[in-house]
Structures are given as structure tokens and as C-alpha cells.
Design a protein around this motif. Structure first.
Motif, PDB file in Angstrom:
ATOM      1  N   GLU A 164     107.077  46.791  37.738  1.00 24.06           N
ATOM      2  CA  GLU A 164     106.709  47.477  36.496  1.00 24.06           C
ATOM      3  C   GLU A 164     105.456  48.303  36.742  1.00 24.06           C
ATOM      4  O   GLU A 164     104.421  47.773  37.127  1.00 24.06           O
ATOM      5  CB  GLU A 164     106.455  46.458  35.377  1.00 24.06           C
ATOM      6  N   ASP A 211     102.317  49.836  35.768  1.00 23.44           N
ATOM      7  CA  ASP A 211     101.429  49.465  34.667  1.00 23.44           C
ATOM      8  C   ASP A 211     101.035  50.644  33.786  1.00 23.44           C
ATOM      9  O   ASP A 211     100.844  50.478  32.581  1.00 23.44           O
ATOM     10  CB  ASP A 211     100.173  48.793  35.234  1.00 23.44           C
ATOM     11  N   HIS A 212     100.917  51.822  34.334  1.00 23.61           N
ATOM     12  CA  HIS A 212     100.526  52.971  33.515  1.00 23.61           C
ATOM     13  C   HIS A 212     101.587  53.321  32.469  1.00 23.61           C
ATOM     14  O   HIS A 212     101.264  53.952  31.459  1.00 23.61           O
ATOM     15  CB  HIS A 212     100.251  54.182  34.411  1.00 23.61           C
ATOM     16  N   ASP A 213     102.837  52.916  32.729  1.00 26.09           N
ATOM     17  CA  ASP A 213     103.900  53.182  31.759  1.00 26.09           C
ATOM     18  C   ASP A 213     104.031  52.077  30.725  1.00 26.09           C
ATOM     19  O   ASP A 213     104.740  52.234  29.733  1.00 26.09           O
ATOM     20  CB  ASP A 213     105.250  53.345  32.482  1.00 26.09           C
ATOM     21  N   ALA A 214     103.354  50.940  30.968  1.00 28.99           N
ATOM     22  CA  ALA A 214     103.446  49.809  30.037  1.00 28.99           C
ATOM     23  C   ALA A 214     102.520  50.045  28.851  1.00 28.99           C
ATOM     24  O   ALA A 214     101.542  50.802  28.933  1.00 28.99           O
ATOM     25  CB  ALA A 214     103.072  48.518  30.745  1.00 28.99           C
ATOM     26  N   GLU A 215     102.813  49.375  27.747  1.00 26.38           N
ATOM     27  CA  GLU A 215     101.977  49.489  26.556  1.00 26.38           C
ATOM     28  C   GLU A 215     100.572  48.973  26.865  1.00 26.38           C
ATOM     29  O   GLU A 215     100.394  47.869  27.390  1.00 26.38           O
ATOM     30  CB  GLU A 215     102.589  48.686  25.407  1.00 26.38           C
ATOM     31  N   GLY A 216      99.588  49.782  26.522  1.00 24.98           N
ATOM     32  CA  GLY A 216      98.202  49.390  26.785  1.00 24.98           C
ATOM     33  C   GLY A 216      97.827  49.486  28.250  1.00 24.98           C
ATOM     34  O   GLY A 216      96.737  49.055  28.640  1.00 24.98           O
ATOM     35  N   GLY A 217      98.727  50.049  29.093  1.00 27.39           N
ATOM     36  CA  GLY A 217      98.434  50.176  30.516  1.00 27.39           C
ATOM     37  C   GLY A 217      98.386  48.855  31.242  1.00 27.39           C
ATOM     38  O   GLY A 217      97.733  48.731  32.288  1.00 27.39           O
ATOM     39  N   SER A 241     101.065  45.575  32.340  1.00 23.19           N
ATOM     40  CA  SER A 241     102.421  45.014  32.319  1.00 23.19           C
ATOM     41  C   SER A 241     102.430  43.496  32.284  1.00 23.19           C
ATOM     42  O   SER A 241     103.409  42.882  31.842  1.00 23.19           O
ATOM     43  CB  SER A 241     103.191  45.481  33.555  1.00 23.19           C
ATOM     44  N   LYS A 300      96.577  38.300  27.289  1.00 30.41           N
ATOM     45  CA  LYS A 300      97.718  39.210  27.162  1.00 30.41           C
ATOM     46  C   LYS A 300      98.832  38.829  28.131  1.00 30.41           C
ATOM     47  O   LYS A 300     100.027  38.872  27.794  1.00 30.41           O
ATOM     48  CB  LYS A 300      97.251  40.634  27.432  1.00 30.41           C
ATOM     49  N   LEU A 312     102.728  38.026  27.180  1.00 32.19           N
ATOM     50  CA  LEU A 312     103.868  38.765  27.704  1.00 32.19           C
ATOM     51  C   LEU A 312     104.863  37.856  28.414  1.00 32.19           C
ATOM     52  O   LEU A 312     106.059  38.137  28.472  1.00 32.19           O
ATOM     53  CB  LEU A 312     103.383  39.871  28.650  1.00 32.19           C
TER      54      LEU A 312
END
Length: 439
Positions: free
Chosen positions: A385, A387-393, A395, A431, A435
């Protein structure tokens, strides 16, 4: 305190003669040595041995001018031993063989020998080993004198057969007493005002022999009027502080500097920094230690500490001495006044131990690189995953080997910038559990 003498009037044979004043003022018995009572007093190691009439071999360790040679001579007299003296600076194997042979001959005649070796640390390892059989069989009682730390300079085998006795540096009171003795021996007072007298004592830097030599020079000049400190400074050269760059003093002062910084005492840190630089220490050596303190003792509590130290190094390189030394001072003061954290230092140790313990565990497949089609087909990088594409940067993915539980090496303190780092890590930990459904 040091090699001082009783307050009774000095015998005529000590006042007369052409020998240097320091030699004329040597004590005539151990009872007259009043500066090393922790050794020569009734409860001291030397006092107990003399009372028992039996000496063990010993190493007298202390600064110059504290009475090592005087004590060795007086020990031989106190217990009736034959006294032999040699200096490691001027002696070699042939000299040692001659001394040992003469000591064996004396022993057969019922006379034991005290061998005093000045600067014993200057003998090499094999020469030091040469003493062992003669010490062990009682042919000689060895008394060695050294200004260097015996732990570093003497063989372990020799140290195991001798007591190490530490002589104390002369304090101001002891040095003042020596001046009184010098004046009584000369029959006249030093032509110094009170401030100049204090300056003369301070200039000796704890060395009684140096002080007496300076006093003798002043007495020989037959001054007509008392000198003030400026006049004294113009007449006599101040003693250079004892500081060998490759010896114990070097390590003692750099340790004191580092610990003063760690203890957030900028005044003490500046003092030890000055001690080193005034004595001629290489500024880049000091700067390297400051950089080490920045990453070990300040760390992320103030990330600018490392920047300040590296900037000081660049400034010193650019300006040279003495102007560049101000940059070193600034870096030292910055470190001493910065918030402290050794969390990164402790994290490094914990991570290194874990790396050694866990060997070659494979990272999880989702974070290894699939650099070939075969590796991709084998599952390398699958499920990664970004991380830059995940919500809040963030994953919350797993980055630990499957065979290993996640570890916590780094524990930020709640001081300085690191307090914010701690908040971030705590947020990420919370967090991550959410997740993964662990919260």
C-alpha cells in the motif's frame, strides 16, 4: 595536600649548602610528611605497613611535585631496607640486571632491598615483566613512581603484585605552607604583596617542587620592594598546565566536558572547554566530541544541536584560531543549554541487538521489491500500500518480518522537539491499531 613538613624549626644542615631549595627542604622522616596523611597517617596504607615493619611492593601514582621520591626514600629508612634508585628514562636492561644481581647478593647477607623506580611507566612491557620474579621471591620490594594512570601504563601482572597508592595534588593551603618553609629556610621573607603571593601559589598548578624553585629564584634576586601580580608575571613565567594529549589528563578533561554538557551546566562545560584549548588541545578533537554529544545527549530533543556543531566545525575551518574558537564556544553553550534526550542513542543499541539476534529474517513480501517478472510472479511486492495514496498519508501496513513481533526501540522523551515526535508516534500507533482492527 602534598609533601610538606613539620612546623618545628628546620635543622641547620637543611638550611646550609648549595643544593636546590626543594632538595634542602625534603622531609627527614615520614612523620614530617604532612600532606599525604591519607597514606602516611596511622590509618593509612603506608602508616600501617611501617607500623608492622613490613612493606609490600607499591606504585605511587600522583602529579609532579607531590612527594613520591621523598616517601620512597623515607620508607626504606623507616623499615631498615637498603635503598636503590633508578629512573626508567635513563635505565635499560643492563641496569636492571645489575640491580637485581646486587639485590640477590645483599639478600644472602640478610639485607633486603627497596628498589625505587621513577617514571616506571616508561619501561616497556617486557622490561616490566622482568621485575616479576624478583618481586615474587622477595629479592626486592618495588616502589614505582608514575604520573600516569597505572591501569593504562603498567602490566596487569605487575599491578597484581603491587598496591597502587594515590598521592594527592597540592592544594593552595599546602602550597602556602611550602612558601612559609622556604622563607624560614632562607631566613628572609619573599618580596611579594598579598595578591602576588596568591598568584605565585596559583602559578604552581599543584606542584610543590615548581613552587619552591620559583621561590628560590625570587629569594636569589634580593628584591628591594614587594612585587605586585603584574610585576611577578613579568619576572617569572607561569607554569604550563599539566596536559598530555595522549595521556590520562586528555581523557579526564574531555570526559568532564561531555558530562557537564549532559548535565546542562554551561558554566562548567565552558570551563573544561577552556582548560583543553588553553593547554593546546586540537580544536577538531573537541569538535568531534561536541558532535558526539549532540547526537548522543541532545538528539531529536533539539535537532538543531547537530547543525550547530557542524556549523562550528565549518566556521573554525574558515576562520582558524583564535577567531574560530568562538564558534566552538557557541556550539558548546548551545549543547549545554539544549533540552536533553538519549532516546536515539538507546534506540540504536536496542535495534543493533535485535538485528544481531534475529539474523537474516526476510521482510514481509508486501514491502520487498519485485525487480523481475519472476519475483513478481512469486509474490514479491504483492499487497503493498502506497502510503501517499492512503487517507491521511498513512496506510498502517505491517513492515516487520512475519516471524517477528513488532518492536519498540525508540521512546521519545517529553522534552523539546522530541515531545512533538512522541505525539506523532503515539498517533500513528493508535491509528495503526484502528486500521488493523486491534483498537
Amino acid at each position: 595536600m602534598a609533601d610538606l613538613f613539620a612546623d618545628d624549626p628546620l635543622p641547620d644542615d637543611q638550611v646550609a649548602g648549595t643544593a636546590p631549595l626543594a632538595d634542602r627542604l625534603r622531609p627527614k622522616s615520614l612523620e614530617e610528611v604532612v600532606g599525604q596523611e591519607h597514606l602516611t597517617g596511622p590509618e593509612g596504607a603506608i602508616g600501617r605497613m611501617v607500623a608492622a615493619g613490613k612493606l609490600s611492593s607499591m606504585i605511587l601514582w600522583g602529579p609532579p611535585g607531590t612527594g613520591k621520591t621523598s616517601i620512597a626514600r623515607l620508607l626504606a629508612d623507616a623499615v631498615g631496607l637498603r635503598f636503590v634508585s633508578l629512573s626508567a628514562v635513563f635505565s635499560g636492561v643492563a641496569d636492571l640486571k645489575k640491580v637485581f644481581a646486587e639485590a640477590k647478593t645483599a639478600a644472602r647477607a640478610g639485607q633486603r632491598t627497596l628498589l625505587f623506580v621513577d617514571e616506571i611507566h616508561r619501561f616497556n612491557r617486557s622490561q616490566q615483566d622482568g621485575f616479576l620474579p624478583y618481586v615474587e621471591d622477595g629479592t626486592i620490594t618495588l616502589v614505582g613512581a608514575t604520573t600516569e594512570n597505572p591501569s593504562f601504563e603498567l602490566n596487569a601482572a605487575l599491578l597484581s603484585r603491587a598496591q597502587v597508592l594515590i598521592l594527592r595534588r597540592l592544594d593552595q593551603s599546602a602550597l602556602a605552607t611550602l612558601l612559609d618553609r622556604a622563607e624560614r629556610a632562607a631566613g628572609e621573607a619573599l618580596q611579594l604583596d598579598d595578591d602576588a603571593r596568591a598568584a605565585l601559589v596559583a602559578s604552581a598548578d599543584g606542584d610543590g617542587r615548581f613552587l619552591l624553585n620559583q621561590a628560590e629564584t625570587l629569594l636569589d634576586l634580593k628584591l628591594k620592594a614587594p612585587l605586585d601580580p603584574a610585576g611577578l608575571a613579568a619576572l617569572l613565567q607561569r607554569r604550563v598546565a599539566v596536559y598530555d594529549k595522549d595521556r590520562e589528563g586528555h581523557y579526564n578533561l574531555i570526559s568532564a566536558l561531555h558530562k557537564s554538557i549532559r548535565g546542562s551546566d554551561p558554566q562548567a562545560a565552558l570551563y573544561y572547554l577552556a582548560r583543553m584549548l588553553v593547554a593546546g588541545e586540537e580544536p577538531l578533537f573537541v569538535l568531534r566530541r561536541l558532535v558526539r554529544a549532540a547526537v548522543e545527549d541532545v538528539g531529536l530533543a533539539d535537532p538543531q544541536a547537530l547543525v550547530q556543531c557542524l556549523a562550528a566545525k565549518d566556521a573554525y575551518d574558515f576562520l582558524g584560531s583564535p577567531e574560530g574558537e568562538l564558534a566552538i564556544v557557541q556550539a558548546c553553550l548551545y549543547l549545554a543549554t539544549a533540552p536533553k534526550s538519549n532516546a536515539a542513542y538507546k534506540a540504536m543499541g536496542a535495534a543493533w541487538r535485535s538485528a544481531r539476534d534475529t539474523g537474516s529474517l526476510m521482510p514481509p513480501m508486501n514491502i520487498v521489491n519485485a525487480s523481475t517478472r519472476l519475483m513478481k510472479d512469486a509474490g514479491y511486492g504483492k499487497g503493498y500500500e502506497y502510503d501517499h495514496d492512503a487517507e491521511g498519508g498513512f496506510s498502517g501496513a505491517n513492515y516487520w518480518p512475519n516471524e517477528m513481533e513488532p518492536q519498540a526501540f525508540y521512546h521519545p522523551v517529553d522534552r523539546g522537539f522530541e515531545a512533538k515526535v512522541r505525539e506523532r508516534i503515539e498517533w500513528w500507533d493508535t491509528k495503526r491499531k484502528e486500521l488493523r482492527g486491534d483498537g
